[in-house]
Design a protein around this motif. Structure first.
Motif, PDB file in Angstrom:
ATOM      1  N   SER A  17      51.102  93.873  19.474  1.00  0.00           N
ATOM      2  CA  SER A  17      49.925  92.994  19.556  1.00  0.00           C
ATOM      3  C   SER A  17      49.941  92.193  20.860  1.00  0.00           C
ATOM      4  N   ASN A  18      51.120  91.776  21.335  1.00  0.00           N
ATOM      5  CA  ASN A  18      51.190  91.066  22.619  1.00  0.00           C
ATOM      6  C   ASN A  18      50.743  91.962  23.759  1.00  0.00           C
ATOM      7  N   ARG A  20      48.696  94.288  23.723  1.00  0.00           N
ATOM      8  CA  ARG A  20      47.262  94.596  23.649  1.00  0.00           C
ATOM      9  C   ARG A  20      46.425  93.429  24.168  1.00  0.00           C
ATOM     10  N   SER A  21      47.064  92.405  24.700  1.00  0.00           N
ATOM     11  CA  SER A  21      46.341  91.246  25.241  1.00  0.00           C
ATOM     12  C   SER A  21      45.414  91.659  26.369  1.00  0.00           C
ATOM     13  N   CYS A  22      44.342  90.932  26.507  1.00  0.00           N
ATOM     14  CA  CYS A  22      43.416  91.152  27.611  1.00  0.00           C
ATOM     15  C   CYS A  22      44.021  90.572  28.895  1.00  0.00           C
ATOM     16  N   GLY A  37      47.500  86.973  29.570  1.00  0.00           N
ATOM     17  CA  GLY A  37      47.654  86.907  28.116  1.00  0.00           C
ATOM     18  C   GLY A  37      49.124  86.909  27.734  1.00  0.00           C
ATOM     19  N   ASP A  38      49.458  87.703  26.735  1.00  0.00           N
ATOM     20  CA  ASP A  38      50.832  87.760  26.248  1.00  0.00           C
ATOM     21  C   ASP A  38      51.537  89.062  26.597  1.00  0.00           C
ATOM     22  N   HIS A  62      52.291  84.647  28.400  1.00  0.00           N
ATOM     23  CA  HIS A  62      52.906  84.258  27.134  1.00  0.00           C
ATOM     24  C   HIS A  62      53.479  82.844  27.174  1.00  0.00           C
TER      25      HIS A  62
END
Length: 155
Positions: A17-18, A20-22, A37-38, A62
Motif C-alpha cells: 500500500s505504501n 502504491r502512493s501517488c 507519498g509513502d 513517508h
C-alpha cells in the motif's frame, strides 16, 4: 504550473500500500516540487530517470521515515528545501535521524510540521522563493545559512 503524476503504474496490485502512493511532480517555471507519498527506496530508484536534476522543494517520503528518502534520491536531487510532514511527538519518531543527516549533508533547508506548524512556500516565475511557518522559529539552535533553519532530529 504543470503537474505530472509519476507513480503508481497502471498495474500496481502487487505493490505494498505504501508503494502504491501517488508521486507528484509540480513545475512552476524553473522550480520543481516533488511529493513522494509513502513510496520506499526501491520505487524511488525506479523514478530517478524521470526526475529533474535538482529540486526546489521535496516533501520527504513517508514523513521522514528510514524506509524512504534513500541516499541515491537525496544525492541526485539535492533539494533546496525539504519538508517533513510529521506530527509533534509522533510515536514513530519521524523524521529518522539518518534521513535528517542525509539532507543536511547535501545542504538542504529542513522544515518540519512537527516543529514549524504549517509550512507555506511560494514558488514563482520571478525566481523569488518565500517560506512562511505558522510557529515562531526563534527557539531553534543554529542555522545553515541563507534563511534556512537547522532541523535537528530527536535521536
Amino acid at each position: 504550473m504543470n503537474f505530472r503524476i509519476l507513480w503508481p503504474p497502471d498495474e500496481s496490485a502487487e505493490l505494498s500500500s505504501n508503494d502504491r502512493s501517488c508521486v507528484l511532480l509540480a513545475i512552476v517555471g524553473e522550480h520543481h516540487l516533488l511529493i513522494t507519498g509513502d513510496v520506499g527506496r526501491d520505487v524511488e530508484r525506479r523514478l530517478l530517470r524521470e526526475l529533474p536534476p535538482r529540486l526546489t522543494v521535496l516533501v520527504a517520503g513517508h514523513h521522514g521515515s528510514a524506509t524512504s528518502s534513500g541516499l541515491p534520491l537525496v544525492r541526485r536531487l539535492t533539494p533546496r528545501h525539504v519538508v517533513f510532514s510529521a506530527a509533534r511527538d509522533n510515536p514513530f519518531d519521524h523524521p529518522a535521524s539518518r534521513v535528517v543527516r542525509r539532507f543536511r549533508e547535501v545542504g538542504s533547508c529542513l522544515w518540519s510540521t512537527a516543529h514549524d506548524g504549517a509550512v507555506t512556500l511560494w514558488l514563482g516565475e520571478d525566481g523569488r522563493r518565500r517560506v512562511h511557518t505558522e510557529r515562531q522559529t526563534a527557539w531553534r539552535h543554529g542555522g545553515v545559512g541563507g534563511g534556512c533553519l537547522a532541523l535537528e532530529s530527536s535521536h
